[in-house]
Scaffold this active site. Structure first.
Site, PDB file in Angstrom:
ATOM      1  N   GLY A 242      43.611  35.787  43.931  1.00 43.99           N
ATOM      2  CA  GLY A 242      43.152  35.808  45.321  1.00 43.99           C
ATOM      3  C   GLY A 242      44.274  35.448  46.275  1.00 43.99           C
ATOM      4  O   GLY A 242      44.390  36.010  47.369  1.00 43.99           O
ATOM      5  N   ARG A 243      45.105  34.526  45.840  1.00 46.12           N
ATOM      6  CA  ARG A 243      46.198  34.064  46.714  1.00 46.12           C
ATOM      7  C   ARG A 243      47.235  35.163  46.943  1.00 46.12           C
ATOM      8  O   ARG A 243      47.906  35.177  47.979  1.00 46.12           O
ATOM      9  CB  ARG A 243      46.809  32.779  46.132  1.00 46.12           C
ATOM     10  CG  ARG A 243      45.844  31.619  46.280  1.00 46.12           C
ATOM     11  CD  ARG A 243      46.161  30.390  45.455  1.00 46.12           C
ATOM     12  NE  ARG A 243      45.053  29.431  45.606  1.00 46.12           N
ATOM     13  CZ  ARG A 243      44.837  28.391  44.814  1.00 46.12           C
ATOM     14  NH1 ARG A 243      45.652  28.151  43.803  1.00 46.12           N
ATOM     15  NH2 ARG A 243      43.811  27.589  45.036  1.00 46.12           N
ATOM     16  N   TYR A 362      42.235  29.148  53.848  1.00 44.91           N
ATOM     17  CA  TYR A 362      41.341  29.552  52.756  1.00 44.91           C
ATOM     18  C   TYR A 362      42.093  29.942  51.475  1.00 44.91           C
ATOM     19  O   TYR A 362      43.290  30.127  51.478  1.00 44.91           O
ATOM     20  CB  TYR A 362      40.304  30.585  53.170  1.00 44.91           C
ATOM     21  CG  TYR A 362      40.666  31.931  53.749  1.00 44.91           C
ATOM     22  CD1 TYR A 362      41.915  32.499  53.652  1.00 44.91           C
ATOM     23  CD2 TYR A 362      39.669  32.662  54.402  1.00 44.91           C
ATOM     24  CE1 TYR A 362      42.183  33.757  54.186  1.00 44.91           C
ATOM     25  CE2 TYR A 362      39.925  33.923  54.938  1.00 44.91           C
ATOM     26  CZ  TYR A 362      41.184  34.455  54.826  1.00 44.91           C
ATOM     27  OH  TYR A 362      41.445  35.685  55.338  1.00 44.91           O
ATOM     28  N   GLU A 363      41.320  29.964  50.416  1.00 48.48           N
ATOM     29  CA  GLU A 363      41.836  30.191  49.046  1.00 48.48           C
ATOM     30  C   GLU A 363      42.941  29.191  48.690  1.00 48.48           C
ATOM     31  O   GLU A 363      43.911  29.515  48.014  1.00 48.48           O
ATOM     32  CB  GLU A 363      42.248  31.651  48.859  1.00 48.48           C
ATOM     33  CG  GLU A 363      41.040  32.554  49.107  1.00 48.48           C
ATOM     34  CD  GLU A 363      41.067  33.893  48.421  1.00 48.48           C
ATOM     35  OE1 GLU A 363      41.791  34.040  47.432  1.00 48.48           O
ATOM     36  OE2 GLU A 363      40.321  34.783  48.879  1.00 48.48           O
ATOM     37  N   GLY A 364      42.756  27.969  49.180  1.00 47.32           N
ATOM     38  CA  GLY A 364      43.711  26.883  48.951  1.00 47.32           C
ATOM     39  C   GLY A 364      44.593  26.708  50.169  1.00 47.32           C
ATOM     40  O   GLY A 364      45.349  27.607  50.531  1.00 47.32           O
TER      41      GLY A 364
END
Ligand code: CAA
Length: 380
Positions: A242-243, A362-364
């Protein structure tokens, strides 16, 4: 090393660019104002193969590589980051998660529809008290034999209202810590599953973000993904990919703002000449071009690692950390280059500046990416 794109990559990039210019650009300001995104555009992205870019064609996907994925993400994000986050979440969190770790039945039932964009997916990890600290899940799934009973709240869920298929992370055995976490496939409409109102956001306003409530939702056992206790690793492995998607989104936001600033600086005159002839502006453009290219290299490297079967936990974290920082810095600079016009919606750069911020969250968050990178460096 070969820095050239293949003919196929160029074709895919150009198709995404064309779609973004002809279909996404008209109406992007209105969609941002009204916080809407029509189903017809999602369907078109599905028809073009953007909703299941890396999925095997036998499950309805486009069977492309991760390089193609980031090229598409960059082009869509230059124009509309709300569209691209739908693409990113559906591809790298939902489709990838199911294709890599789902059973054949789960793939047949869910993946084949998700990959074509017939239905949309959401990834539900974050909670009111578990955003960065993802092991602290309060949502519970109690094993009842042939099913689980799911209770809890999920926050800030992308595609939260629009989705049909939700991958939900929940605690099944608190005493086991991260090994007592599982991932489940939950369908919209399951009794006890409620979708809260849409969040009113700073950026990516066309993308719908919701709080979700699970009150005694009965989830069949066959909807658990992977072995018992695999849920946390499932989330981590899925988020690594995702990142890459969000890094490519940040790159697209930055390069979109840069292209607008470059064009504007060659047209706008001040003190008797185009503003690009003033060193104050030319140097800003030089910094933008250099740092965006560096971000592109990191994004491509992470995608390449994925395509090669290399571990990409660190390269995806580095790409996201750097590209999101470049997006934030240089969208602000693009507004500055546009002066008063930059503050006005019709010039697009203020929207890109607002959209950039979420890529650092988002996504970390950026701080989480630094945890992943520093642990990777220090582990040996
Ligand atoms: N792949 C496989 N396993 C992994 C892994 C990975 N990438 N990362 C960690 N693990 C494993 C570890 O090896 C460990 O397993 P063992 O005990 O068996 O060795 C286990 O997972 C626990 O790992 P940690 O001890 O490192 O866990 P931690 O509590 O210290 O947390 C963290 C690590 C990196 C901070 C993690 O919690 C994290 O990534 N947090 C951020 C979560 C996040 O990105 N949230 C965003 C929400 S999703 C979203 O935004 C979607 C959207 O809608 C756009």
């Amino acid at each position: 090393m070969d820095f050239n794109l293949t003919e196929e990559h160029i074709m895919i990039r150009d198709a995404a660019r064309d779609f973004a210019q002809t279909e996404l650009l008209p109406g992007v300001i209105e969609r941002d104002n009204t916080q809407t995104f029509p189903d017809s555009l999602v369907r078109k992205m599905g028809e073009l193969g953007f909703m299941g870019i890396m999925v095997d064609p036998k499950y309805g996907g486009s069977g492309m590589d991760a390089i193609s994925y980031v090229l598409i993400m960059e082009e869509l994000s230059k124009i509309d980051a709300s569209a691209s986050v739908m693409v990113s979440v559906n591809n790298s969190l939902v489709c990838y998660g199911l294709e890599a770790f789902g059973t054949e039945e789960q793939k047949q039932k869910y993946l084949s529809k998700l990959a074509t964009g017939e239905v949309i997916g959401a990834f539900c990890l974050s909670e009111p008290e578990a955003g960065s600290d993802a092991t602290s899940q309060k949502t519970t799934a109690i094993d009842m034999g042939d099913h689980y009973i799911l209770n809890g709240t999920k926050n800030w869920i992308t595609n939260g209202g629009r989705a049909d298929v939700y991958l939900v992370i929940a605690q099944t055995d608190r005493d086991k810590g991260h090994r007592g976490i599982n991932a489940f496939i939950v369908e919209k409409g399951m009794p006890g599953f409620d979708i809260g109102p849409k969040e009113d956001k700073l950026g990516i306003r066309g993308s719908d973000t919701h709080t979700l409530q699970f009150n005694d939702v009965k989830v069949p056992k066959e909807n658990r993904i992977g072995e018992d206790g695999f849920g946390f690793k499932f989330a981590m492995k899925t988020l690594s990919g995702g990142r890459i998607g969000i890094a490519a989104q940040a790159l697209g936001i930055a390069s979109g703002a840069y292209e607008l600033a470059l064009k504007y600086s060659k047209e706008r005159k001040a003190f008797g000449t185009e503003i690009s002839n003033h060193q104050a502006i030319a140097f800003k453009l030089a910094d933008m071009a250099t740092e965006i290219e560096a971000a592109r290299m990191l994004v491509m490297k992470a995608a390449w690692d994925k395509d090669q079967g290399n571990n990409y936990d660190m390269s995806s974290a580095m790409a996201k950390l750097y590209a999101s920082q470049v997006a934030m810095t240089h969208t602000v600079e693009a507004v500055q280059i546009h002066g008063g016009n930059g503050f006005v919606k019709e010039y697009h750069v203020e929207r890109l500046m607002r959209d950039a911020k979420i890529t650092q969250i988002y996504e970390g968050t950026s701080e989480i990416q630094k945890i992943v990178i520093s642990r990777g460096i220090l582990k040996d």
